[in-house]
Motif scaffolding. Structure first.
Motif, PDB file in Angstrom:
ATOM      1  N   THR A  42      42.986  25.925  45.921  1.00 14.28           N
ATOM      2  CA  THR A  42      42.550  27.184  45.303  1.00 14.28           C
ATOM      3  C   THR A  42      42.228  26.993  43.831  1.00 14.28           C
ATOM      4  N   GLU A  43      43.092  26.303  43.103  1.00 12.71           N
ATOM      5  CA  GLU A  43      42.861  26.105  41.671  1.00 12.71           C
ATOM      6  C   GLU A  43      41.582  25.321  41.415  1.00 12.71           C
ATOM      7  N   ASN A  44      41.275  24.378  42.287  1.00 11.33           N
ATOM      8  CA  ASN A  44      40.041  23.613  42.124  1.00 11.33           C
ATOM      9  C   ASN A  44      38.807  24.442  42.451  1.00 11.33           C
ATOM     10  N   VAL A  45      38.875  25.199  43.539  1.00 13.72           N
ATOM     11  CA  VAL A  45      37.715  25.987  43.956  1.00 13.72           C
ATOM     12  C   VAL A  45      37.410  27.091  42.955  1.00 13.72           C
ATOM     13  N   MET A  46      38.450  27.745  42.432  1.00 14.76           N
ATOM     14  CA  MET A  46      38.262  28.931  41.595  1.00 14.76           C
ATOM     15  C   MET A  46      38.317  28.632  40.102  1.00 14.76           C
ATOM     16  N   LEU A  47      38.446  27.360  39.736  1.00 15.43           N
ATOM     17  CA  LEU A  47      38.606  26.999  38.328  1.00 15.43           C
ATOM     18  C   LEU A  47      37.468  27.570  37.481  1.00 15.43           C
ATOM     19  N   GLY A  48      37.841  28.380  36.494  1.00 13.17           N
ATOM     20  CA  GLY A  48      36.853  29.006  35.623  1.00 13.17           C
ATOM     21  C   GLY A  48      36.263  30.279  36.175  1.00 13.17           C
ATOM     22  N   ARG A  49      36.605  30.608  37.433  1.00 11.25           N
ATOM     23  CA  ARG A  49      36.069  31.819  38.072  1.00 11.25           C
ATOM     24  C   ARG A  49      37.191  32.645  38.685  1.00 11.25           C
ATOM     25  N   GLU A  50      38.399  32.465  38.202  1.00 16.90           N
ATOM     26  CA  GLU A  50      39.569  33.136  38.767  1.00 16.90           C
ATOM     27  C   GLU A  50      39.453  34.653  38.615  1.00 16.90           C
ATOM     28  N   PRO A  51      39.807  35.411  39.670  1.00 14.54           N
ATOM     29  CA  PRO A  51      39.850  36.877  39.543  1.00 14.54           C
ATOM     30  C   PRO A  51      40.975  37.286  38.590  1.00 14.54           C
ATOM     31  N   ARG A  52      40.731  38.340  37.823  1.00 16.76           N
ATOM     32  CA  ARG A  52      41.685  38.761  36.803  1.00 16.76           C
ATOM     33  C   ARG A  52      42.272  40.128  37.117  1.00 16.76           C
ATOM     34  N   ARG A  53      43.522  40.288  36.704  1.00 13.82           N
ATOM     35  CA  ARG A  53      44.147  41.599  36.786  1.00 13.82           C
ATOM     36  C   ARG A  53      43.747  42.428  35.570  1.00 13.82           C
ATOM     37  N   ARG A  54      44.307  43.613  35.520  1.00 14.45           N
ATOM     38  CA  ARG A  54      43.939  44.568  34.479  1.00 14.45           C
ATOM     39  C   ARG A  54      44.170  44.022  33.087  1.00 14.45           C
ATOM     40  N   TRP A  55      45.250  43.301  32.892  1.00 13.28           N
ATOM     41  CA  TRP A  55      45.598  42.807  31.552  1.00 13.28           C
ATOM     42  C   TRP A  55      45.122  41.376  31.303  1.00 13.28           C
ATOM     43  N   GLY A  56      44.249  40.888  32.144  1.00 18.31           N
ATOM     44  CA  GLY A  56      43.645  39.581  31.915  1.00 18.31           C
ATOM     45  C   GLY A  56      44.341  38.412  32.572  1.00 18.31           C
ATOM     46  N   THR A  57      45.481  38.639  33.207  1.00 18.56           N
ATOM     47  CA  THR A  57      46.159  37.541  33.887  1.00 18.56           C
ATOM     48  C   THR A  57      45.458  37.224  35.206  1.00 18.56           C
ATOM     49  N   ILE A  58      45.643  35.993  35.687  1.00 23.49           N
ATOM     50  CA  ILE A  58      44.977  35.556  36.924  1.00 23.49           C
ATOM     51  C   ILE A  58      45.649  36.199  38.135  1.00 23.49           C
ATOM     52  N   ASP A  59      44.848  36.740  39.009  1.00 25.48           N
ATOM     53  CA  ASP A  59      45.336  37.320  40.267  1.00 25.48           C
ATOM     54  C   ASP A  59      45.317  36.214  41.323  1.00 25.48           C
ATOM     55  N   TRP A  60      46.408  35.439  41.396  1.00 28.86           N
ATOM     56  CA  TRP A  60      46.438  34.286  42.287  1.00 28.86           C
ATOM     57  C   TRP A  60      46.376  34.657  43.765  1.00 28.86           C
ATOM     58  N   PRO A  61      47.042  35.732  44.223  1.00 26.45           N
ATOM     59  CA  PRO A  61      46.865  36.123  45.635  1.00 26.45           C
ATOM     60  C   PRO A  61      45.408  36.397  45.982  1.00 26.45           C
ATOM     61  N   ALA A  62      44.697  37.065  45.081  1.00 24.01           N
ATOM     62  CA  ALA A  62      43.275  37.329  45.322  1.00 24.01           C
ATOM     63  C   ALA A  62      42.481  36.033  45.314  1.00 24.01           C
ATOM     64  N   ALA A  63      42.844  35.101  44.434  1.00 25.47           N
ATOM     65  CA  ALA A  63      42.140  33.814  44.369  1.00 25.47           C
ATOM     66  C   ALA A  63      42.334  33.029  45.664  1.00 25.47           C
ATOM     67  N   ARG A  64      43.569  33.063  46.196  1.00 28.92           N
ATOM     68  CA  ARG A  64      43.823  32.348  47.451  1.00 28.92           C
ATOM     69  C   ARG A  64      43.076  32.999  48.610  1.00 28.92           C
ATOM     70  N   ARG A  65      43.021  34.350  48.625  1.00 27.33           N
ATOM     71  CA  ARG A  65      42.272  35.032  49.679  1.00 27.33           C
ATOM     72  C   ARG A  65      40.793  34.684  49.610  1.00 27.33           C
ATOM     73  N   ARG A  66      40.244  34.668  48.399  1.00 28.14           N
ATOM     74  CA  ARG A  66      38.828  34.341  48.232  1.00 28.14           C
ATOM     75  C   ARG A  66      38.556  32.904  48.675  1.00 28.14           C
TER      76      ARG A  66
END
Length: 527
Positions: A100-124
């Motif tokens: 997931t980190e390799n596929v989404m690197l630089g394109r990670e989905p973000r939460r409201r406060w700018g943190t990475i939404d890792w569950p969403a990244a894994r789903r994507r």
């Protein structure tokens, strides 16, 4: 129905470097839902054209359109925004991170406060892998997967932005047959979704299996665009190299010496490779070389020519097979091991793996002999001067000043210095990888004559060249490689460029004909 419009249209592309024109008024196009292969030998302009399409290389003249809209790329980011994604030969991923980190690197989905939404990244990531029919755990570490899976992850990363154009640069270079099949399945799925795929490979079998269309470049110019199923393989080879059967010159090598033919029939080989191979490098093969024999190695770029040379010289270790010298098994764990058997190797990359530009002619010539003696036993300066003067005169090295820095010499004279270095250790077998590439006609002729004279005096030579006429001109026998496997061993009796091209294109099955695929013990050797 009207023909579809090209998704990529490059018109009149010209790229100039100081003293050279890498691309000269080249047109290129790609259609949606097609696999397009870009073909050509070294220096044809393939890399420059790809760099122009990906925004890495500015163009001097011409225009580029993506999906009908003119574009002007000032860098790779512009190309990516226009829908052009690239997967390079060397997979540019981070093995210590998850899929997931390799596929989404630089394109990670973000939460409201700018943190990475890792569950969403894994789903994507999971959704993306599912569309590619890949059963991979998005949370798994990338390093736990095979090179083939890592290659597919690189493709997943490239298509996460839903590209219009996907460029695959030598994607199968380190894959086995099953892994190539898996990759081709993924490519077929992307093709069905309408992605235009540019497939760059030196493997003719794979090009013909996966490609719908071919574009051939030669010397920076467009040769033509062809439908793959309408272009015979041998015709593709002719177009890449610049020869046609109607104009091929039947080059006869020099008449062989009768004593050499007799020796090949009765004397054991100096070197014999039996089942020699390396995973990802070259399929196991047999090869023999006799004293006084020049064995040419012919094949297109990527056929395994250099991989074979590196195995014979002890630079790479084989995974299978063995090497025998004078009938005894020798294990070459390092180039020094081969040198102890007086086997020397001159690399095709003379600038980075051969000459040392900041040293003088004298220092470069004495280098291998000094290493062979050991640094504790310094060669006296008087002996170094004698050695340099001898080879400068014998090889006609210019300038004839032993104190001249090698970096200031022409390419031909640099190659002569490199040859002098290895001749100084009195080798029994000399492996020459593209010894005349990039040098002028006069220097090329001098080197060819030198190699021929050395063989007449008993030196065994393995001679590798992309120029088939050159291989035929000086070789007694030609080992033919294609797609990293040996497909023929041709004696040079009445062997023509046409027959050699046919052997390369057809794997010796249909095209070798009367060329005589045989080991020299059965047929002798012509020259």
């Amino acid at each position: 129905m009207s023909a579809p419009e090209p998704l990529v249209r490059m018109t009149g592309i010209t790229v100039e470097f100081p003293g050279a024109r890498a691309l000269d008024d080249v047109d290129f196009r790609m259609f949606p839902g097609e696999v397009h292969s870009l073909m050509g030998e070294n220096g044809a302009g393939k890399s420059t054209l790809i760099k122009a399409l990906t925004g890495v290389q500015p163009i001097d003249h011409g225009s580029i359109e993506i999906d009908g809209a003119p574009v002007h790329f000032t860098g790779p980011a512009d190309a990516q925004r226009a829908g052009v994604s690239t997967v390079y030969q060397e997979v540019n991923l981070l093995p210590n991170l998850s899929v997931t980190e390799n596929v989404m690197l630089g394109r990670e989905p973000r939460r409201r406060w700018g943190t990475i939404d890792w569950p969403a990244a894994r789903r994507r990531t999971a959704e993306l892998l599912q569309t590619m029919n890949l059963d991979i755990d998005p949370s798994s570490r990338l390093s736990d997967h095979s090179p083939a899976v890592q290659q597919l992850v690189a493709i997943a990363r490239a298509i996460v932005v839903r590209p219009k154009v996907l460029i695959l640069d030598e994607p199968t270079s380190s894959l086995d047959n099953d892994e190539v099949t898996e990759l081709f399945r993924v490519i077929a799925g992307l093709k069905e979704s309408g992605v235009a795929i540019l497939f760059i490979s030196h493997f003719l079998e794979q090009v013909y299996e996966i490609s719908d269309r071919l574009t051939v470049l030669r010397d920076g110019r467009l040769v033509g665009e062809y439908l793959t199923d309408e272009l015979l393989r041998i015709d593709l080879v002719h177009k890449m190299i610049g020869k046609d059967l109607s104009v091929l010159v039947d080059i006869q090598a020099r008449t062989s010496e009768s004593d050499l033919e007799d020796n090949l029939l009765v004397d054991p080989p100096l070197l014999t490779a039996i089942g020699l191979g390396r995973d990802g490098g070259i399929t196991p093969l047999d090869l023999s070389v006799h004293e006084g024999e020049i064995v040419g190695v012919a094949g297109l770029l990527g056929s395994g020519r250099t991989e074979l040379a590196r195995l014979l010289a002890g630079i790479d270790r084989p995974d299978t097979g063995e090497i025998r010298v004078d009938g005894r098994v020798r294990r070459f764990r390092t180039p020094r091991s081969a040198l102890r058997q007086r086997i020397a190797y001159a690399s095709e990359d003379r600038r980075t793996e051969g000459i040392i530009g900041d040293l003088t002619i004298r220092d470069n010539i004495a280098l291998a002999l000094q290493a062979d003696l050991g640094w504790a036993r310094r060669i006296p300066r008087k002996r170094q001067n004698e050695l340099a003067a001898s080879y400068i005169q014998a090889l006609n090295i210019r300038p004839n000043d032993p104190n001249a820095l090698v970096r200031n010499l022409s390419g031909g004279n640099q190659q002569k210095v490199l040859l002098a270095r290895w001749l100084a250790i009195a080798p029994r077998l000399l492996i020459l990888d593209e010894p005349t590439r990039g040098i002028d006609v006069g220097a090329k002729a001098e080197i060819q004559k030198l190699v021929s004279d050395l063989a007449e005096n008993g030196l065994a030579v393995v001679f590798i060249s992309a120029e088939l006429e050159e291989v035929l001109r000086i070789s007694h026998r030609v080992a033919v490689l294609r797609d990293r496997r040996k497909v023929g061993d041709l004696t040079n009796n009445d062997l023509t460029v046409g027959r050699l091209l046919a052997a390369i294109a057809d794997g010796g099955e249909d095209g070798a004909g009367g060329a005589g695929i045989a080991e020299p013990r059965d047929q002798g050797a012509g020259r």
